[in-house]
Design an enzyme around this catalytic site. Structure first.
Site, PDB file in Angstrom:
ATOM      1  N   VAL A 219       0.851  -1.189   0.000  1.00  0.00           N
ATOM      2  CA  VAL A 219       0.000   0.000   0.000  1.00  0.00           C
ATOM      3  C   VAL A 219       0.883   1.234   0.000  1.00  0.00           C
ATOM      4  O   VAL A 219       1.829   1.327   0.782  1.00  0.00           O
ATOM      5  CB  VAL A 219      -0.914   0.031   1.245  1.00  0.00           C
ATOM      6  CG1 VAL A 219      -1.777   1.281   1.239  1.00  0.00           C
ATOM      7  CG2 VAL A 219      -1.784  -1.203   1.296  1.00  0.00           C
ATOM      8  N   CYS A 220       0.571   2.164  -0.893  1.00  0.00           N
ATOM      9  CA  CYS A 220       1.284   3.437  -0.905  1.00  0.00           C
ATOM     10  C   CYS A 220       0.273   4.552  -1.106  1.00  0.00           C
ATOM     11  O   CYS A 220      -0.930   4.301  -1.181  1.00  0.00           O
ATOM     12  CB  CYS A 220       2.372   3.452  -1.965  1.00  0.00           C
ATOM     13  SG  CYS A 220       1.776   3.392  -3.647  1.00  0.00           S
ATOM     14  N   ALA A 221       0.759   5.763  -1.210  1.00  0.00           N
ATOM     15  CA  ALA A 221      -0.137   6.919  -1.278  1.00  0.00           C
ATOM     16  C   ALA A 221      -1.033   6.889  -2.513  1.00  0.00           C
ATOM     17  O   ALA A 221      -2.236   7.073  -2.415  1.00  0.00           O
ATOM     18  CB  ALA A 221       0.663   8.207  -1.225  1.00  0.00           C
TER      19      ALA A 221
END
Length: 102
Positions: free
Chosen positions: A6-8
């Site tokens: 998960v990233c921005a």
């Protein structure tokens, strides 16, 4: 093993995903590794064995840990140095340890 990152925005981890896939392939491991943005996690967590957060979304850890617990998916934050240097082998090792896979 299915590893969800998960990233921005779902984009900043794409290079890390490639490095992790390469490391898994070199070790003869057939893993599925993909990245999504924080607001897409609920649509993907059912397919994941582990969930790793990019350091930039560390603030989501309490919320995603609860979600992970409800789905039986362990959740942790990627080591900042390993993330920053795009060390796919080390992040893969962390995912395996989190998921109790050797």
């Amino acid at each position: 093993m299915n590893i969800l990152l998960v990233c921005a925005a779902g984009m900043s981890t794409s290079l890390l995903v490639s490095k992790m896939e390469k490391s898994a392939q070199e070790q003869g491991k057939d893993y599925t590794i993909w990245a999504v943005s924080g607001d897409s996690v609920q649509n993907h967590i059912d397919k994941a064995d582990v969930l790793l957060l990019g350091p930039q979304v560390r603030y989501m850890l309490p919320q995603l840990k609860k979600l992970g617990e409800s789905k039986g998916v362990p959740v942790d934050v990627i080591n900042t140095v390993h993330y920053g240097t795009c060390n796919g082998a080390e992040v893969l090792k962390s995912a395996e340890q989190l998921g109790h896979v050797s």
